[in-house]
Design an enzyme around this catalytic site. Structure first.
Site, short mmCIF file in Angstrom:
data_model
loop_
_atom_site.label_atom_id
_atom_site.label_comp_id
_atom_site.label_asym_id
_atom_site.label_seq_id
_atom_site.Cartn_x
_atom_site.Cartn_y
_atom_site.Cartn_z
N LYS A 189 18.09 65.20 32.15
CA LYS A 189 19.13 65.83 32.19
C LYS A 189 18.87 67.44 30.74
O LYS A 189 18.14 67.98 31.15
CB LYS A 189 19.03 65.50 30.56
CG LYS A 189 18.89 63.25 30.90
CD LYS A 189 20.19 62.93 31.56
CE LYS A 189 20.81 61.48 30.87
NZ LYS A 189 19.62 60.54 31.92
C1 LIG Z 1 19.71 58.63 31.18
C2 LIG Z 1 20.78 57.99 30.64
C3 LIG Z 1 20.25 57.16 29.94
C4 LIG Z 1 18.71 56.59 30.41
O1 LIG Z 1 18.27 57.87 29.40
P1 LIG Z 1 16.57 57.54 30.09
O2 LIG Z 1 16.02 58.72 29.17
O3 LIG Z 1 16.16 57.49 31.03
O4 LIG Z 1 15.57 56.37 29.38
C5 LIG Z 1 21.27 56.18 29.03
N1 LIG Z 1 22.95 56.82 29.37
C6 LIG Z 1 22.77 57.68 30.07
C7 LIG Z 1 24.62 57.97 30.02
C8 LIG Z 1 22.22 58.08 30.42
O5 LIG Z 1 23.06 59.02 31.77
#
Ligand SMILES: *Cc1c(COP(=O)(O)O)cnc(C)c1O
Length: 378
Positions: A189
């Site tokens: 992210k």
């Molecule tokens: C990454 C992501 C999640 C989940 O986050 P994690 O930290 O991997 O549990 C949820 N929704 C979207 C759209 C994502 O890209």
């Protein structure tokens, strides 16, 4: 002590380290407290201050953020939650985790996000929540249907996993007070804790519920517990706290976030300009004045062949995402979603991370052009 990762055009995504992460983790390791600590709370305060909100609650992942936000909003069995099929599977799994049913909706192919109209059409008597996904960092503005949603008692829970730092109007995503907003600080992210997440609650009561839920339903803090012979379990909970080790990474990443915003916008604009003359690939546009871009995506014909061709040229392409309503685990909630199905067959994510150089982007776009030509699409 510094460590570095060096992904380039061969990687689709990856973290960018500002250099002090390893030191910060070492300090926490030496301190000997790895659970929910003052470091975690400092991270919460910094994020809340940055967004301009009264409170932010750190949890173990973006998925945990979605799960605890749904719990705090009282969503459970018998409820339907409106969710786009075009999202990471975590959004849907969070709905299932509280025993609710996903009601899949289509997206606007231009933004990959839900529209007011799509949400309104999907509302039924059992709708308890709507979870817009801020795809690629794009804010989703549901203010035009706010009154209708409020009147029906429908809660908005934003999946802002892609959208940390993006602005909607003059405010940062998470700061409009009308929705619970969930961020992910996972490995790929825009800001990473290694693994982590954050919920921006609407009310102190929601914040309390999430704080209790993330610590197995136990109310006392670690410090309080050290001075008593017992602890109180006050309700349902899971092991969902953000470890201080991860919070320490997040604090360093947060210090670099202004640079992240600038770099990501610059890289995205570089892609946009390089892709403009290309026939056969349509850029999925982002308003980078407001959004901090998380992905750079194009739509192409014969996507699987273009994908294979680029992979064979060592270009780290990806697909975000295979539609969820077509996944075996979610077959019970399948319904035809024409735009999602079409986008699902055409979408291609180009390498997009802060290690990219303009030369890398050149290489990616030239390779894409060659791949399209090779299959007769450009
Ligand atoms: C990454 C992501 C999640 C989940 O986050 P994690 O930290 O991997 O549990 C949820 N929704 C979207 C759209 C994502 O890209």
């Amino acid at each position: 002590m510094t460590v570095s990762v060096k992904p380039d055009a061969r990687r689709n995504a990856g973290p960018y380290l500002y250099g002090r992460e390893a030191e910060a983790v070492a300090r926490v390791l030496e301190g000997g407290q790895y659970g929910h600590t003052e470091t975690t709370e400092e991270f919460e305060r910094r994020i809340a201050e940055f967004l301009g909100v009264p409170d932010a609650v750190a949890v173990a992942s973006g998925t945990a953020a979605l799960h605890t936000a749904l719990l705090a909003a009282g969503i459970g069995p018998g409820h339907e939650v409106i969710v786009p099929s075009m999202t990471f599977c975590a959004t849907v799994q969070a709905v299932l985790a509280v025993g609710a049913a996903p009601r899949f909706v289509d997206i606007d192919p231009a933004s990959l996000c839900v529209s007011d109209q799509m949400v309104t059409e999907a509302v039924s008597d059992t709708t308890a929540a709507v979870m817009p996904v801020l795809f690629g960092g794009r804010p989703v503005d549901l203010s035009a249907i706010r009154t209708e949603l409020d009147d029906r008692g429908i809660v908005v829970i934003e999946d802002a996993a892609h959208a940390f730092g993006s602005r909607s109007g003059t405010r940062r995503v998470g700061a409009n007070g009308a929705a619970l907003t969930c961020f992910s600080f996972g490995p790929i992210k825009n800001l990473t804790c290694g693994q982590g997440g954050m919920v921006i609650p609407r009310t102190p009561a929601e914040a309390d519920t999430i704080r209790r839920t993330r610590l197995l339903g136990v109310v006392q803090s670690q410090g309080e517990r050290a001075n008593t012979t017992s602890y109180r379990v006050d309700g349902f909970g899971l092991r969902y706290q953000l470890s201080s080790l991860n919070a320490a990474i997040g604090l360093v990443q947060f210090d670099g976030f202004q640079a992240a915003e600038d770099t990501r916008r610059h890289l995205w604009r570089t892609y946009r300009d390089a892709l403009a003359p290309l026939d056969g690939a349509t850029l999925v546009d982002v308003d980078v004045e407001h959004a901090v871009p998380h992905l750079c995506q194009v739509r192409v014909p014969h996507r699987d062949r273009v994908f294979a061709s680029l992979r064979s040229r060592d270009i780290g392409v990806g697909v975000h995402y295979p539609p969820n309503h077509l996944q075996p685990a979610f077959a019970a909630w399948h319904r035809p979603l024409p735009a999602t199905e079409q986008v699902g067959e055409e979408i291609l994510s180009l390498p997009f991370h802060q290690h990219l150089t303009e030369a890398d982007i050149d290489l990616v776009v030239t390779s894409l052009e060659q791949a399209l030509k090779a299959i007769g699409a450009a």
